[in-house]
Every structure is written in structure tokens, then in C-alpha cells.
Design a protein around this motif. Sequence first.
Motif, PDB file in Angstrom:
ATOM      1  N   CYS A 248      10.352 -13.266  22.905  1.00 19.00           N
ATOM      2  CA  CYS A 248       9.849 -13.176  24.276  1.00 19.00           C
ATOM      3  C   CYS A 248       9.435 -14.549  24.785  1.00 19.00           C
ATOM      4  CB  CYS A 248       8.667 -12.202  24.351  1.00 19.00           C
ATOM      5  SG  CYS A 248       8.146 -11.870  26.055  1.00 19.00           S
ATOM      6  N   ASP A 249       9.766 -14.804  26.043  1.00 12.58           N
ATOM      7  CA  ASP A 249       9.433 -16.093  26.665  1.00 12.58           C
ATOM      8  C   ASP A 249       8.011 -16.132  27.202  1.00 12.58           C
ATOM      9  OD1 ASP A 249       9.678 -14.391  28.824  1.00 12.58           O
ATOM     10  OD2 ASP A 249      11.482 -15.355  29.645  1.00 12.58           O
ATOM     11  N   GLY A 250       7.277 -15.026  27.033  1.00 10.04           N
ATOM     12  CA  GLY A 250       5.885 -14.994  27.485  1.00 10.04           C
ATOM     13  C   GLY A 250       5.705 -14.386  28.858  1.00 10.04           C
ATOM     14  N   GLN A 251       6.807 -13.912  29.468  1.00  8.30           N
ATOM     15  CA  GLN A 251       6.725 -13.402  30.838  1.00  8.30           C
ATOM     16  C   GLN A 251       6.780 -11.870  30.929  1.00  8.30           C
ATOM     17  OE1 GLN A 251       6.068 -15.646  33.322  1.00  8.30           O
ATOM     18  NE2 GLN A 251       5.945 -16.984  31.531  1.00  8.30           N
ATOM     19  N   THR A 252       6.918 -11.191  29.790  1.00  6.02           N
ATOM     20  CA  THR A 252       6.945  -9.725  29.789  1.00  6.02           C
ATOM     21  C   THR A 252       5.517  -9.201  29.636  1.00  6.02           C
ATOM     22  OG1 THR A 252       9.098  -9.839  28.699  1.00  6.02           O
ATOM     23  CG2 THR A 252       8.015  -7.702  28.693  1.00  6.02           C
ATOM     24  N   ASP A 253       5.241  -8.038  30.197  1.00  4.38           N
ATOM     25  CA  ASP A 253       3.924  -7.417  30.068  1.00  4.38           C
ATOM     26  C   ASP A 253       3.580  -7.275  28.579  1.00  4.38           C
ATOM     27  OD1 ASP A 253       1.810  -5.519  29.826  1.00  4.38           O
ATOM     28  OD2 ASP A 253       2.319  -4.657  31.771  1.00  4.38           O
ATOM     29  N   PRO A 254       2.461  -7.848  28.124  1.00  2.00           N
ATOM     30  CA  PRO A 254       2.125  -7.791  26.691  1.00  2.00           C
ATOM     31  C   PRO A 254       1.962  -6.365  26.164  1.00  2.00           C
ATOM     32  CG  PRO A 254       0.294  -8.699  27.977  1.00  2.00           C
ATOM     33  CD  PRO A 254       1.470  -8.636  28.890  1.00  2.00           C
ATOM     34  N   ASP A 255       1.557  -5.425  27.031  1.00  2.00           N
ATOM     35  CA  ASP A 255       1.466  -4.023  26.602  1.00  2.00           C
ATOM     36  C   ASP A 255       2.850  -3.478  26.235  1.00  2.00           C
ATOM     37  OD1 ASP A 255      -1.236  -4.146  27.075  1.00  2.00           O
ATOM     38  OD2 ASP A 255      -1.246  -2.672  28.715  1.00  2.00           O
ATOM     39  N   TRP A 256       3.861  -3.856  26.999  1.00  2.21           N
ATOM     40  CA  TRP A 256       5.223  -3.405  26.694  1.00  2.21           C
ATOM     41  C   TRP A 256       5.634  -3.890  25.303  1.00  2.21           C
ATOM     42  CZ3 TRP A 256       8.971  -4.161  31.466  1.00  2.21           C
ATOM     43  CH2 TRP A 256       8.435  -3.502  32.578  1.00  2.21           C
ATOM     44  N   ILE A 257       5.363  -5.174  25.049  1.00  5.07           N
ATOM     45  CA  ILE A 257       5.778  -5.767  23.772  1.00  5.07           C
ATOM     46  C   ILE A 257       5.007  -5.126  22.618  1.00  5.07           C
ATOM     47  CG2 ILE A 257       5.933  -7.880  22.415  1.00  5.07           C
ATOM     48  CD1 ILE A 257       7.909  -7.721  24.781  1.00  5.07           C
ATOM     49  N   ALA A 258       3.716  -4.919  22.798  1.00  2.95           N
ATOM     50  CA  ALA A 258       2.913  -4.289  21.747  1.00  2.95           C
ATOM     51  C   ALA A 258       3.467  -2.904  21.410  1.00  2.95           C
ATOM     52  CB  ALA A 258       1.452  -4.190  22.187  1.00  2.95           C
ATOM     53  N   MET A 259       3.828  -2.142  22.442  1.00  2.00           N
ATOM     54  CA  MET A 259       4.345  -0.794  22.201  1.00  2.00           C
ATOM     55  C   MET A 259       5.733  -0.835  21.562  1.00  2.00           C
ATOM     56  SD  MET A 259       3.106   2.216  22.333  1.00  2.00           S
ATOM     57  CE  MET A 259       1.736   2.017  23.473  1.00  2.00           C
ATOM     58  N   ASP A 260       6.537  -1.845  21.909  1.00  2.00           N
ATOM     59  CA  ASP A 260       7.843  -2.000  21.254  1.00  2.00           C
ATOM     60  C   ASP A 260       7.651  -2.265  19.764  1.00  2.00           C
ATOM     61  OD1 ASP A 260       8.953  -1.661  23.739  1.00  2.00           O
ATOM     62  OD2 ASP A 260       9.619  -3.741  23.980  1.00  2.00           O
ATOM     63  N   GLN A 339      14.029 -14.214  30.347  1.00  4.71           N
ATOM     64  CA  GLN A 339      14.577 -14.277  31.697  1.00  4.71           C
ATOM     65  C   GLN A 339      16.106 -14.251  31.695  1.00  4.71           C
ATOM     66  OE1 GLN A 339      12.763 -14.183  34.496  1.00  4.71           O
ATOM     67  NE2 GLN A 339      14.657 -14.116  35.711  1.00  4.71           N
ATOM     68  N   ASP A 340      16.731 -14.961  30.744  1.00 11.65           N
ATOM     69  CA  ASP A 340      18.190 -15.065  30.704  1.00 11.65           C
ATOM     70  C   ASP A 340      18.718 -14.667  29.326  1.00 11.65           C
ATOM     71  OD1 ASP A 340      20.848 -15.618  31.060  1.00 11.65           O
ATOM     72  OD2 ASP A 340      20.598 -17.756  31.527  1.00 11.65           O
TER      73      ASP A 340
END
Length: 438
Positions: A248-260, A339-340
Motif C-alpha cells: 500500500c502506498d499509504g493512501q487507502t483507508d487504514p480500516d480497509w487494510i486492517a480488515m484485509d 494509485q497505479d
Amino acid sequence: MTNVSVKRLSAAQADFDTALAKLLAWDDSVDHQVNESVRHILHAVKTQGDSAVLAFTAKFDQLEVEQVADLEISQARLDTALNTIPQAQREALEAAAARIRDYHERQVQASWQYQDEDGTVLGQKVTPLDRVGLYVPGGKAAYPSSVLMNAIPAKVAGVAEIIMVVPTPAGVVNDMVLAAAAIAGVDRVFTLGGAQAVAALAYGTETVPAVDKIVGPGNIFVATAKREVFGTVGIDMIAGPSEILVICDGQTDPDWIAMDLFSQAEHDEQAQSILISPDADFLDRVEASIRKLLPTMERADIIAESMSQRAALIKVADLAEAAQVSNRIAPEHLELSVQDPEALVEHIRHAGAIFMGRYTAEALGDYCAGPNHVLPTSGTARFSSPLGVYDFQKRSSIIGFSAAGADRMGRVASVLARGEGLTAHARSAEYRIKSQGE
């Protein structure tokens, strides 16, 4: 409240390679007691057939019947399950099945041939396996999605008969699993489980037909049995614990990443969840989300153990280094939450399945994206691939020499065979060579 402490690593630390190797280490050595038990079961079923199957089913599943035929579930029962599960479940299964079938139809390999300048025909004939065995976990760990992911590619490949085995401890049957079997076109279903089910499929009994290949997940006894019967039959793979790696580049919602990360950690305590990011502040935010969300999870204790023992948050210099670390890990599931993702995927060489972009949760791949969720684990993505139609097809070489071709290549074969000291080979080829006077 459940506590969790997640390891932190940095690709810049001096001992990073050693620390990463330690993190990834997973002991898949088979317990000697398990091995002995499995070998005993396999030998008993191989030599005693149905009677051994009945004895082990009574012992391990508390299911006593007169004959193995009583363990077979009829097609009518499968159809009943399909017609009685909640409509929302049926529609979800059918939607997933349609996508899985559409994806796998694009994998079908066709036979081919060509003719060389001598008129010799060379080619490859592709044929499906005759009969495949599908192991499906039963009891609490019931996975209708596994039925779809294993059976549909086999049917698309043209496999004539799929024999499904599913344990039903104390007679408990999961109707969603039976409904999935009906949708996927499974031909026969036996309520058998454990090493005895693998043995019955591998060797055949008076009632259970022997198969050519066994696929599907199971516990350590099933995995050990599959390893033991490989060679007598084909198997899909020896699967280790489930894994997810998120870049992750740091721009995704951290809650989304934690749940993933949780989505893999909840499988079992050995599952592995790793996040790689060049943004140290983002790693902090994700760790905060992990602590915040963990108490809300039904399987919080399992997740906490998995995250504490096998998870990691890894700081890298940039996304290029993230790709390098990912290739070192060769993960089962790889999310490119950047992002890309199209640019980053060019640098990825080893991964079972690659999930592109912030909106592509790995969980979608588990159920209904279309590609197969049976994926290489424990770094084996370096050399192996997702389950697919190609696993249920085999290839035969086609060779048909013309007289001219037999003459020309017979001379080559003669020299090579005599060089190896195999004169019968040489003379067999030489019989087809035209005499010099002709």
C-alpha cells in the motif's frame, strides 16, 4: 479485551533478510504420529476396502451404517438442498458459479498439430481426465466455495465423472455444500472424510470408484494422505497456511487494510498477514486500526494469535523495493492497494493471485471474482500456479512420420542410438531407411 502485537520490520535494517526468513518460516514437516496413523489407514483401506472405510467412519465420524452405499447421497438429495436453502444463498452460489465457469472456459487448451517439409505430422492431443475426486471439509469448516472452485474447472475441462467426499460428523450435513455440488455438476457424493476418504478415492473400494486425481483442501490427516498417495493418483498441491501480502502506498483507508489482513488471519492461527508500505505513518495508522477493530471480530482470538505470531508491518524505501520484497515472499494472495497498480504489477514475478487497486478486496477472489481461489502457498508461487482447467487436462504427443521423414530422421536416430550403445533402437530406425541403391 484481546491484545495483539504485530512485528515491525524495515528493509533498511542490517538483518532484514534473516528477520524476513524467520518470519516466513513455517514447519510443514509431518508429525510422526500423524504419518503412522495415516499410513495405517491407507493400508487398511487398500487391502480391506469397504469394511475398513466403514470402521474408520464409525470411529472418526461417529457414523455407523451397514454398507458404504448407505454413505452415498443421491442426486435427488442434492437437488433438494438446492431448492431449500435460502433464496439469497442460492442466488449467490449461482452468480459465483457463472463467473467461475466463464473465467475457466477461457483456459481450455485445444489439441494442435502441424506438418513438416517431409510430410511428417507432429502435434499434441489434449484430453480430460476420466475421473476426479474432490475432497470437501465438513462439519464446522464447510466451504461451498471450494466445491465450485474445484468442480467447475474439472467439468469445463471435460472430466466425465467427479466423485465428491465430504465428512458428516455425527451425520451433520451442510446443505449449502450439497447445493454447490448440484450447481457445479458433481456426479456422486459420499459422506466420507479423513485419510480413509483419500484412500478410497486413490485405491478404490467395492463401492467407491478409484479416481485419477484428488483435489480439495483438508486437515493435516487429509494433506498427509494426499502426499502419501501421490504417484498412485495425481493431487492438486500440498497447501500450507493461507497468506495475504498487501502493498500500500499509504493512501487507502487504514480500516480497509486492517480488515484485509484479518480476512486471512481468521482462517487459523498459522495464517500469515503482511503489509508493506513506504509510509511509516501509514503503518502506524493501520496498527491503530488493527487494535480498534479486533474486539469487533467474531474470531478475535484466532486473529490475535495469527497477527501476533506470524504477521508483520514492513517499511520499505519505495514501491520498487516493495515489489522486490514481495517477490522474495512469493505470496498466495497479493493486494496492490496503490494509485497505479498496472505500473506496479509489471515488477511482480511471483504471486498466486494479484488483486489490483484499492477496491479489490482479496475476499472477492475467495468467492466470486471468477479466477480460482486454490492457490500456491508457502513461497511455491515461485514455480506453481492457481488450480485451473489445465490441471484436469493432460497432453499426449502426436508423431506420424512419412516415408521420407522416416528415411531422413532414421539416419539421425541411428547415429544417436549407436552412440548410446542401443543397437536395437538403431536397427529399428534403420529398417525404415531407404537403401542407398534405391
